[in-house]
Design a protein around this motif. Structure first.
Motif, PDB file in Angstrom:
ATOM      1  N   MET A 115     -28.436   2.922  -5.445  1.00 50.70           N
ATOM      2  CA  MET A 115     -27.954   3.971  -6.348  1.00 50.70           C
ATOM      3  C   MET A 115     -27.381   3.290  -7.592  1.00 50.70           C
ATOM      4  SD  MET A 115     -25.943   6.376  -3.625  1.00 50.70           S
ATOM      5  CE  MET A 115     -24.835   5.069  -3.114  1.00 50.70           C
ATOM      6  N   SER A 116     -27.675   3.849  -8.753  1.00 51.15           N
ATOM      7  CA  SER A 116     -27.180   3.240  -9.976  1.00 51.15           C
ATOM      8  C   SER A 116     -26.969   4.269 -11.071  1.00 51.15           C
ATOM      9  CB  SER A 116     -28.174   2.187 -10.475  1.00 51.15           C
ATOM     10  OG  SER A 116     -27.741   1.637 -11.692  1.00 51.15           O
ATOM     11  N   THR A 117     -25.910   4.067 -11.837  1.00 57.63           N
ATOM     12  CA  THR A 117     -25.707   4.893 -13.030  1.00 57.63           C
ATOM     13  C   THR A 117     -26.486   4.305 -14.202  1.00 57.63           C
ATOM     14  OG1 THR A 117     -23.711   3.657 -13.572  1.00 57.63           O
ATOM     15  CG2 THR A 117     -23.424   5.743 -12.408  1.00 57.63           C
ATOM     16  N   PHE A 118     -27.083   3.164 -13.983  1.00 60.88           N
ATOM     17  CA  PHE A 118     -27.840   2.477 -15.028  1.00 60.88           C
ATOM     18  C   PHE A 118     -29.323   2.639 -14.730  1.00 60.88           C
ATOM     19  CE2 PHE A 118     -23.806   0.439 -14.238  1.00 60.88           C
ATOM     20  CZ  PHE A 118     -23.211   0.556 -15.477  1.00 60.88           C
ATOM     21  N   GLY A 119     -29.949   3.567 -15.433  1.00 55.87           N
ATOM     22  CA  GLY A 119     -31.348   3.875 -15.176  1.00 55.87           C
ATOM     23  C   GLY A 119     -32.322   2.999 -15.934  1.00 55.87           C
ATOM     24  N   ASP A 120     -31.932   1.787 -16.252  1.00 56.61           N
ATOM     25  CA  ASP A 120     -32.825   0.940 -17.028  1.00 56.61           C
ATOM     26  C   ASP A 120     -33.883   0.305 -16.134  1.00 56.61           C
ATOM     27  OD1 ASP A 120     -31.878  -2.102 -16.485  1.00 56.61           O
ATOM     28  OD2 ASP A 120     -30.136  -0.765 -16.553  1.00 56.61           O
ATOM     29  N   LEU A 121     -34.998  -0.018 -16.732  1.00 54.95           N
ATOM     30  CA  LEU A 121     -36.145  -0.579 -16.018  1.00 54.95           C
ATOM     31  C   LEU A 121     -35.813  -1.919 -15.371  1.00 54.95           C
ATOM     32  CD1 LEU A 121     -39.108  -0.273 -15.288  1.00 54.95           C
ATOM     33  CD2 LEU A 121     -39.686  -1.378 -17.452  1.00 54.95           C
ATOM     34  N   GLU A 122     -35.041  -2.744 -16.029  1.00 61.92           N
ATOM     35  CA  GLU A 122     -34.690  -4.066 -15.502  1.00 61.92           C
ATOM     36  C   GLU A 122     -33.951  -3.961 -14.161  1.00 61.92           C
ATOM     37  OE1 GLU A 122     -31.846  -7.811 -16.713  1.00 61.92           O
ATOM     38  OE2 GLU A 122     -32.784  -6.671 -18.331  1.00 61.92           O
ATOM     39  N   THR A 123     -33.005  -3.041 -14.065  1.00 64.88           N
ATOM     40  CA  THR A 123     -32.259  -2.860 -12.814  1.00 64.88           C
ATOM     41  C   THR A 123     -33.168  -2.336 -11.715  1.00 64.88           C
ATOM     42  OG1 THR A 123     -30.249  -2.422 -14.084  1.00 64.88           O
ATOM     43  CG2 THR A 123     -30.226  -1.791 -11.774  1.00 64.88           C
TER      44      THR A 123
END
Length: 122
Positions: A77-85
């Motif tokens: 789960m992440s609040t960071f929806g970037d492709l790298e993550t």
């Protein structure tokens, strides 16, 4: 059936407890990651929901340890929806990736799909 939620945000833990508990399902929560790893090694959950940003250790680096300890699906789960993550999570073995904020319905669908793929009933 046992699900672990490893997140330092009480509201997220509470939401998953309410959503996934019942019908012979148990939900345990943990924070920090070290506590979650210890509990997972002892209890062997069927599913782990792991936040990317947890105090003292990030979820991505802990992901392989959870997979090794439990041999189950791990949803990041992440609040960071970037492709790298997202790519990093998949490379480290994540079964799924949920971007916060998410609806409980969407999270339940992802969890049900993971459990079904893991051979567990809905």
């Amino acid at each position: 059936m046992l699900t672990f939620v490893v997140d330092d945000e009480p509201s997220i833990c509470c939401a998953f407890e309410r959503m996934l508990s019942g019908d012979s399902r148990e939900v345990l929560t943990a924070s920090p990651v070290e506590e979650g790893l210890r509990m997972a090694a002892e209890r062997k959950p069927d599913l782990v929901l792991l936040d990317v940003r947890v105090p003292k250790k990030d979820g991505i680096s802990a992901l392989p340890k959870f997979i090794e300890a439990t041999r189950c699906f791990v949803i990041i789960m992440s609040t960071f929806g970037d492709l790298e993550t997202a790519v990093s999570a998949v490379k480290h073995g994540a079964s799924e990736y949920i971007i916060e904020p998410f609806t409980l319905h969407n999270a339940q669908v992802v969890c049900s799909n993971a459990l079904r793929a893991n051979g567990q009933p809905r």
